[in-house]
Enzyme design. Structure first.
Site, PDB file in Angstrom:
ATOM      1  N   GLU A  37      10.822   2.702   3.491  1.00 16.03           N
ATOM      2  CA  GLU A  37      11.323   2.730   2.400  1.00 16.03           C
ATOM      3  C   GLU A  37      10.765   2.273   1.430  1.00 16.03           C
ATOM      4  O   GLU A  37      10.510   1.075   1.441  1.00 16.03           O
ATOM      5  CB  GLU A  37      13.067   2.054   2.673  1.00 16.03           C
ATOM      6  CG  GLU A  37      13.717   2.689   4.005  1.00 16.03           C
ATOM      7  CD  GLU A  37      15.134   2.079   3.966  1.00 16.03           C
ATOM      8  OE1 GLU A  37      15.245   1.545   4.960  1.00 16.03           O
ATOM      9  OE2 GLU A  37      15.578   1.637   2.936  1.00 16.03           O
ATOM     10  N   ARG A 263      10.486  -5.125  17.486  1.00 13.65           N
ATOM     11  CA  ARG A 263       9.996  -5.885  16.016  1.00 13.65           C
ATOM     12  C   ARG A 263       9.088  -6.986  16.236  1.00 13.65           C
ATOM     13  O   ARG A 263       9.474  -7.657  17.191  1.00 13.65           O
ATOM     14  CB  ARG A 263      11.345  -6.237  15.311  1.00 13.65           C
ATOM     15  CG  ARG A 263      11.952  -5.158  14.656  1.00 13.65           C
ATOM     16  CD  ARG A 263      13.101  -5.704  13.976  1.00 13.65           C
ATOM     17  NE  ARG A 263      12.826  -5.998  12.508  1.00 13.65           N
ATOM     18  CZ  ARG A 263      12.955  -5.042  11.462  1.00 13.65           C
ATOM     19  NH1 ARG A 263      13.309  -3.744  11.915  1.00 13.65           N
ATOM     20  NH2 ARG A 263      12.542  -4.956  10.312  1.00 13.65           N
ATOM     21  N   LYS A 273      12.591  -7.422   4.386  1.00 19.01           N
ATOM     22  CA  LYS A 273      12.193  -7.039   2.914  1.00 19.01           C
ATOM     23  C   LYS A 273      13.515  -7.635   2.142  1.00 19.01           C
ATOM     24  O   LYS A 273      13.161  -8.203   0.985  1.00 19.01           O
ATOM     25  CB  LYS A 273      12.185  -5.722   2.554  1.00 19.01           C
ATOM     26  CG  LYS A 273      10.891  -5.253   2.881  1.00 19.01           C
ATOM     27  CD  LYS A 273      10.748  -3.475   2.513  1.00 19.01           C
ATOM     28  CE  LYS A 273      11.162  -2.590   3.721  1.00 19.01           C
ATOM     29  NZ  LYS A 273      11.340  -1.021   3.507  1.00 19.01           N
TER      30      LYS A 273
HETATM   31  P1  ATP Z   1      12.785  -4.751   6.642  1.00 22.86           P
HETATM   32  O1  ATP Z   1      13.953  -5.180   7.673  1.00 22.86           O
HETATM   33  O2  ATP Z   1      11.688  -5.437   6.351  1.00 22.86           O
HETATM   34  O3  ATP Z   1      13.391  -4.054   5.429  1.00 22.86           O
HETATM   35  P2  ATP Z   1      12.850  -2.062   7.688  1.00 22.86           P
HETATM   36  O4  ATP Z   1      12.687  -1.481   9.083  1.00 22.86           O
HETATM   37  O5  ATP Z   1      13.956  -1.534   7.105  1.00 22.86           O
HETATM   38  O6  ATP Z   1      12.270  -3.348   7.531  1.00 22.86           O
HETATM   39  P3  ATP Z   1      11.152   0.290   6.616  1.00 22.86           P
HETATM   40  O7  ATP Z   1      10.504   0.510   5.269  1.00 22.86           O
HETATM   41  O8  ATP Z   1      12.218   1.236   6.924  1.00 22.86           O
HETATM   42  O9  ATP Z   1      11.471  -1.190   6.755  1.00 22.86           O
HETATM   43  O10 ATP Z   1       9.744   0.326   7.861  1.00 22.86           O
HETATM   44  C1  ATP Z   1       9.235   1.299   8.102  1.00 22.86           C
HETATM   45  C2  ATP Z   1       8.693   1.220   9.359  1.00 22.86           C
HETATM   46  O11 ATP Z   1       8.054  -0.063   9.729  1.00 22.86           O
HETATM   47  C3  ATP Z   1       9.804   1.469  10.451  1.00 22.86           C
HETATM   48  O12 ATP Z   1       9.486   2.268  11.262  1.00 22.86           O
HETATM   49  C4  ATP Z   1      10.267   0.188  11.031  1.00 22.86           C
HETATM   50  O13 ATP Z   1      10.676   0.177  12.310  1.00 22.86           O
HETATM   51  C5  ATP Z   1       8.900  -0.422  11.114  1.00 22.86           C
HETATM   52  N1  ATP Z   1       8.941  -1.957  10.874  1.00 22.86           N
HETATM   53  C6  ATP Z   1       9.587  -2.665  10.030  1.00 22.86           C
HETATM   54  N2  ATP Z   1       9.626  -3.954  10.153  1.00 22.86           N
HETATM   55  C7  ATP Z   1       8.826  -4.115  11.388  1.00 22.86           C
HETATM   56  C8  ATP Z   1       8.750  -5.221  12.443  1.00 22.86           C
HETATM   57  N3  ATP Z   1       8.875  -6.410  12.061  1.00 22.86           N
HETATM   58  N4  ATP Z   1       7.973  -4.954  13.355  1.00 22.86           N
HETATM   59  C9  ATP Z   1       7.692  -3.675  13.792  1.00 22.86           C
HETATM   60  N5  ATP Z   1       8.021  -2.755  12.891  1.00 22.86           N
HETATM   61  C10 ATP Z   1       8.473  -2.814  11.717  1.00 22.86           C
HETATM   62 MG    MG Z   2      14.609   0.770   7.461  1.00 27.44          MG
END
Ligand code: ATP
Ligand code: MG
Length: 566
Positions: A37, A263, A273
Site C-alpha cells: 500500500e 511476518r 508502517k
Molecule cells: P505494515 O504493518 O508495516 O503497514 P502492511 O502489511 O500493511 O505492513 P503492505 O504495504 O500491505 O504493508 O505490505 C505489502 C506486502 O508486504 C504484504 O504482502 C505484506 O504481507 C508484506 N509484509 C509487510 N510487513 C511484513 C513483514 N514484517 N514480514 C513479512 N512480510 C511483510
Molecule cells: Mg497491508
C-alpha cells in the site's frame, strides 16, 4: 537480476507447493505479486516478501507483478509510490512492464460488485459504522442481521449506482457482501466491500467517490493478473475464506491460491508502517531514511549493501512459525557482504596526539598498504608516517590493567603498517592527557620483528598533518526493549526508545585518501567497523560517516555483561 549468486537451496513449504503445482500440470507458469500500500516506505519486513515473491518468479521462470494496493486515497501519497519503486529496484528486483495499480481495475471491480448484487450476494447497508459494529457481534457471540439485509436486487442496484454517482454523503451507505452473520469467522459476517469517500485519488483523481476495500480488491486484482500463488502474511489467514468466497461468487478469470507465511520481526525494532510514521512525524528520528530505521532507505543510508539484505532474507527463510529474529543475524549479513570488497583505511575516532621525538621534523615516510588484504586487484593506498600522528585515545592507558597490549607509559606497541613505538612521556593539559612523547624503532619497519622483545599490540593511527577531519555517527539499537511497547511500557513504544541510539563524534581523523569518497561509499575503518559516507550533505560540508556495523558483534557481550551485573 543481481541475486544470482544465491547459494542456499530453498525448500520451504511454499516452494514445495509450487513445485507440486508445476509437476502436476496445475500451472504452466507461476505468477506472484508484491502488493504494497503506498501509505509508507518499505522496511526489512517488506524485503522478506519482495525476496519471496520476486525470488520465486525468478527461480521458476515466472512473473512477479509489482502492484500498488491503492484503495485508500486518504492515506496514500505519490512520494511513497516513488520511494517504494526506488527501494525495490535498489534491492535488485525487476518488474519490467509488470507495474500495476489496484486502481487500474476500479472499473472491473465495480462490475464484479454489481455481479454480486445481481446474484443477491451483496446489499447496500444504511446502518452507520457504529451500528454495523454493534450488529457484527464478537468473537464469542454471533452477529445479527441488518434490517437492510433483505433489500431487493433492484433497490440495491439503484442505491449502489447512486452511490457511484456521488448522490450520498461519505459514510452514509456502504456495500456489504451477504455471507453469514452467524459465522464463527468475523470476516465472513457480511464484510463491507465498498465505501463512499469523496476524495481525489492519486491516479484516478476525481473519477470515483466510492472505493473498494482491501479484501474485495485484493483477490480480484490477483485473479485479473492471473496470479497463481498469492503469498501474504499470517494475519490474512482468517481472511482466506473471504478471499475464496469472493473469487467463487463472481466470474473471476482464475482462482489464485492464497498461502500465508509468518511476518518478520526483529528484536529491538518495530516494523509497522503506522508506528514508523509516528517515529518520523513526531521527530524521534530524522526521517524514513534515518540510519537507525530498519527501512530499506535507512539501511541503505546506513551502508547496508542490497546483497546483505538479500542474504538476510535467504537466511531467515520462510515458515509459518513466529519469526522473531535477532538483530545480529542482519548485522552478520552486512559484515559478510562488506568484508568481500570494501576498501580498508585507518581512521581515528577520538584522536590523541603522539609526537615521535626521534623522527626528523618536516619529513615523511611513505607506506603503501593494500586496499584489501585478500584482493590484490584493489591496489594499494599511500599513507605517510610523520613526526606527529594521532592514535585512538582509547589505545593508551596511563594505568593499564593486566593483559593490556596497547600503549602505556614505558611500553611499546606496533603502529599498523609502520613501526614499533615506545611511550616515554605523557603531556598533560588541565590535568588531562593531551599528548604523548614517543620514540620509534627504525629497525622495526612493518614486517620486521623487534629484536629481543615481544610487542603484542597493534594499533591504528593517522598522520596528524595529512589526515582529514570527518564527522562520524555511531549507532545503537533504536529501542532498548527487545519488544518495544509490549512489556512494561503498556503499549507505548515511544517510552522504549533508546536514548543513546546515536553518538556523534565531530572531529575524527581519517587517511587523506578518503577525500575522494563519494556519497554511499562504504569503507572499513580498521579495527572499528564499516562506515558509509552519508548521502545527505552535512551543514559544514565535512565528510560524514555512518557506522554500518562493527567488525564483530560487540553488542551481545555488552548485553550479557549488563545482565550479569544486574
Ligand atoms: P505494515 O504493518 O508495516 O503497514 P502492511 O502489511 O500493511 O505492513 P503492505 O504495504 O500491505 O504493508 O505490505 C505489502 C506486502 O508486504 C504484504 O504482502 C505484506 O504481507 C508484506 N509484509 C509487510 N510487513 C511484513 C513483514 N514484517 N514480514 C513479512 N512480510 C511483510
Ligand atoms: Mg497491508
Amino acid at each position: 537480476m543481481t541475486y544470482e549468486n544465491s547459494k542456499i537451496n530453498t525448500t520451504d513449504f511454499i516452494r514445495k507447493t509450487i513445485r507440486e503445482d508445476l509437476s502436476s500440470g496445475k500451472h504452466k507458469q507461476i505468477i506472484t505479486r508484491f502488493p504494497p500500500e503506498p501509505n509508507g516506505h518499505l522496511h526489512i519486513g517488506h524485503a522478506k516478501s519482495i525476496h519471496l515473491n520476486f525470488g520465486i518468479a525468478k527461480e521458476f521462470k515466472g512473473i512477479c507483478f509489482m502492484r500498488f494496493d491503492d484503495t485508500n486515497p486518504i492515506k496514500e501519497d505519490e512520494q511513497y509510490v516513488e520511494g517504494i519503486l526506488k527501494d525495490v529496484s535498489w534491492l535488485g528486483y525487476e518488474w519490467e512492464e509488470k507495474l500495476t495499480y489496484a486502481s487500474d481495475y476500479f472499473e472491473k471491480l465495480y462490475v464484479f460488485a454489481e455481479e454480486l448484487i445481481k446474484k443477491g450476494k451483496a446489499y447496500v447497508e444504511s446502518l452507520d459504522a457504529k451500528k454495523i459494529r454493534e450488529y457484527r457481534g464478537t468473537l464469542t457471540e454471533g452477529g445479527k442481521d441488518s434490517p437492510f439485509r433483505e433489500r431487493t436486487v433492484e433497490e440495491n442496484l439503484t442505491l449502489f449506482r447512486k452511490m457511484r454517482n456521488g448522490e450520498y454523503k461519505d459514510g452514509s451507505l456502504v456495500l456489504r457482501a451477504k455471507i453469514d452473520m452467524s459465522s464463527p469467522n468475523i470476516n465472513l459476517r457480511d464484510p463491507v466491500l465498498y465505501r463512499i469517500r469523496k476524495v481525489s485519488h492519486l491516479r484516478t483523481k476525481g473519477k470515483w467517490c466510492i472505493y473498494p476495500l482491501y479484501d474485495f480488491t485484493h483477490g480480484l486484482s490477483d485473479a485479473l493478473e492471473g496470479v497463481t500463488h498469492s503469498l501474504c502474511t499470517l494475519e490474512f489467514e482468517d481472511h482466506r475464506p473471504l478471499y475464496n468466497w469472493i473469487l467463487e461468487e463472481v466470474s473471476a478469470p482464475c482462482l489464485p491460491r492464497q498461502i500465508e507465511f509468518s511476518r518478520l520481526n526483529l528484536h529491538y525494532s518495530l516494523l509497522s508502517k503506522r508506528k514508523l510514521i509516528q517515529l518520523v512525524e513526531d521527530g524521534h528520528v530524522t526521517g524514513w531514511d534515518d540510519p537507525r530505521m530498519l527501512t530499506i532507505s535507512g539501511l541503505r543510508r546506513r551502508g547496508y549493501p542490497a546483497s546483505a539484505i538479500r542474504l538476510f532474507c535467504e537466511r531467515i527463510g520462510i515458515s509459518k512459525s513466529e519469526n522473531n529474529i535477532d538483530m545480529t543475524v542482519l548485522e552478520d549479513c552486512a559484515r559478510e557482504e562488506l568484508d568481500k570488497n570494501v576498501p580498508r583505511v585507518m581512521a581515528v575516532l577520538r584522536p590523541l596526539k603522539v609526537i615521535i621525538t626521534n623522527f626528523p621534523e618536516g619529513q615523511t615516510e611513505l607506506f603503501e598498504p593494500a586496499s584489501h588484504p585478500k584482493i590484490s586487484e584493489m591496489g594499494s593506498r599511500k599513507i605517510n608516517f610523520s613526526r606527529e600522528i594521532y592514535i585512538e585515545a582509547d589505545d593508551f592507558r596511563e594505568n593499564p590493567p593486566d593483559n593490556y597490549f596497547r600503549l602505556s607509559p614505558g611500553n611499546e606497541v606496533r603502529l599498523r603498517f609502520a613501526y614499533v613505538i615506545r611511550c616515554n612521556e605523557v603531556i598533560y593539559k588541565n590535568g588531562e592527557v593531551s599528548a604523548l612523547h614517543c620514540t620509534y624503532d627504525k629497525e622495526t619497519r612493518s614486517g620486521v620483528k623487534p629484536i629481543g622483545r615481544k610487542v603484542k599490540g597493534i594499533i591504528h593511527w593517522v598522520s596528524a598533518h595529512e589526515s582529514v577531519s570527518a564527522e562520524v555517527r555511531l549507532y545503537d539499537r533504536l529501542f532498548s526493549n527487545p519488544f518495544p511497547g509490549r512489556a512494561d511500557t503498556k503499549g507505548d513504544f515511544i517510552k522504549d526508545l533508546n536514548p543513546a541510539s546515536i553518538e556523534t563524534i565531530s572531529d575524527c581523523k581519517v587517511e587523506p585518501g578518503i577525500k575522494e569518497a563519494k556519497s554511499e561509499d562504504v569503507l572499513q575503518f580498521e579495527r572499528l567497523g564499516y562506515f558509509c559516507v552519508d548521502s545527505k550533505l552535512s551543514r559544514t560540508d565535512a565528510l560524514v560517516f555512518n557506522r554500518t556495523v562493527t567488525l564483530r558483534d560487540t553488542w551481545a557481550k555488552v548485553e550479557q555483561g549488563q545482565k550479569r551485573q544486574s
